[in-house]
Design a protein around this motif. Structure first.
Motif, short mmCIF file in Angstrom:
data_model
loop_
_atom_site.label_atom_id
_atom_site.label_comp_id
_atom_site.label_asym_id
_atom_site.label_seq_id
_atom_site.Cartn_x
_atom_site.Cartn_y
_atom_site.Cartn_z
N ARG A 11 5.08 15.66 -2.64
CA ARG A 11 6.15 14.71 -2.93
C ARG A 11 5.61 13.48 -3.64
O ARG A 11 6.22 12.99 -4.60
N ARG A 12 4.49 12.96 -3.18
CA ARG A 12 3.92 11.78 -3.81
C ARG A 12 3.42 12.09 -5.21
O ARG A 12 3.38 11.23 -6.07
N CYS A 70 0.87 -1.18 0.00
CA CYS A 70 0.00 0.00 0.00
C CYS A 70 0.90 1.23 0.00
O CYS A 70 1.70 1.42 0.91
N ASP A 71 0.81 2.06 -1.05
CA ASP A 71 1.69 3.22 -1.14
C ASP A 71 0.99 4.52 -0.76
O ASP A 71 1.50 5.61 -1.03
N THR A 72 -0.18 4.42 -0.12
CA THR A 72 -0.86 5.62 0.35
C THR A 72 0.01 6.34 1.36
O THR A 72 0.52 5.70 2.30
N ASP A 87 5.66 8.39 5.90
CA ASP A 87 6.15 9.47 5.05
C ASP A 87 6.56 10.68 5.87
O ASP A 87 7.38 11.49 5.42
N ASP A 88 5.97 10.82 7.07
CA ASP A 88 6.30 11.93 7.94
C ASP A 88 5.67 11.66 9.30
O ASP A 88 4.96 10.66 9.48
N TYR A 89 5.90 12.54 10.25
CA TYR A 89 5.29 12.40 11.57
C TYR A 89 5.10 13.79 12.16
O TYR A 89 5.77 14.76 11.78
N VAL A 90 4.17 13.90 13.09
CA VAL A 90 4.01 15.10 13.90
C VAL A 90 3.95 14.65 15.36
O VAL A 90 3.40 13.59 15.67
N GLY A 103 -3.50 16.56 -10.94
CA GLY A 103 -2.53 15.57 -10.51
C GLY A 103 -2.28 14.50 -11.56
O GLY A 103 -1.26 13.81 -11.51
N ALA A 104 -3.21 14.35 -12.50
CA ALA A 104 -3.06 13.34 -13.56
C ALA A 104 -3.74 13.83 -14.83
O ALA A 104 -4.81 13.35 -15.20
#
Length: 221
Positions: A118-119, A71-73, A96-99, A163-164
């Motif tokens: 980025r994605r 899963c690349d979400t 991908d990141d954190y808070v 986006g596409a």
């Protein structure tokens, strides 16, 4: 965009969801990992906001499972653990990141935007296409020297199509991306937002083409 918020704290989840919905995002909330799996099996998401400590398990196990399942979400972890080792751990697992809790909502929004950029392969916030310039941060669309403000759903619809470019999106796919489970919508709602966005793009070299029986796509004249 459609977000999945996995958070068992009712007050925090409501505050985060309301803030993101003000930006025009659709937000589904899961209070447990089981609910999160159910949501993912039923709908596609553009971004997952994931708490670590949940009633039925550890969010890190959920994160690792999603990455093993390819899963690349994008996933942003929300954690109260401030140690460097804990943050490195979730990044190594595929976040991908954190808070770090407590966090400022403006920071969370900025991290969401950065991860989505980025994605999407875009390093800059401002996008240019077929004679128009689009800034999602200010909800502004510029055609030539004329600035045109976008409402929230128009903004998110343009983000999806832009986006596409040339990809066909069905009405069902657009509904899934623009609205949450809690919102009752019909295909007519998509037609309304497409019509509004077409007017905003008037005068540029872009058009939203209706592909009969299939959906819509953003093309360049």
């Amino acid at each position: 965009m459609r977000f999945l918020l996995v958070e068992d704290n009712d007050a925090l989840a409501q505050s985060v969801a309301e803030r993101l919905m003000l930006d025009g995002h659709a937000v589904d909330r899961a209070a447990t990992l089981g609910e999160a799996h159910d949501c993912l099996s039923a709908a596609p998401y553009d971004l997952i906001l994931l708490d670590i400590s949940l009633p039925d398990g550890d969010g890190r196990d959920f994160l690792a499972h999603q990455r093993r399942a390819r899963c690349d979400t994008p996933i942003i972890v929300m954690t109260a653990r401030a140690d460097v080792a804990d943050r490195v751990d979730v990044l190594d697992l595929g976040a991908d990141d954190y808070v770090t809790k407590p966090f400022d909502f403006a920071e969370l929004e900025a991290r969401c935007r950065a991860v989505l950029r980025r994605r999407g392969g875009a390093s800059e916030t401002v996008r240019r296409f077929a004679g128009f310039t689009f800034n999602p941060l200010t909800a502004e669309l510029a055609v030539g020297d004329e600035r045109r403000d976008l409402r929230n759903r128009e903004l998110r619809l343009l983000e999806i199509l832009l986006g596409a470019p040339n990809r066909i999106f069905s009405k069902a796919q657009l509904c899934d991306r623009l609205f949450s489970y809690a919102e009752s919508v019909t295909d007519n709602a998509i037609e309304v937002y497409v019509a509004r966005l077409r007017k905003k793009l008037d005068g540029s070299g872009a058009r939203i083409e209706t592909v009969r029986g299939m959906g819509y796509r953003l093309t360049e004249e």
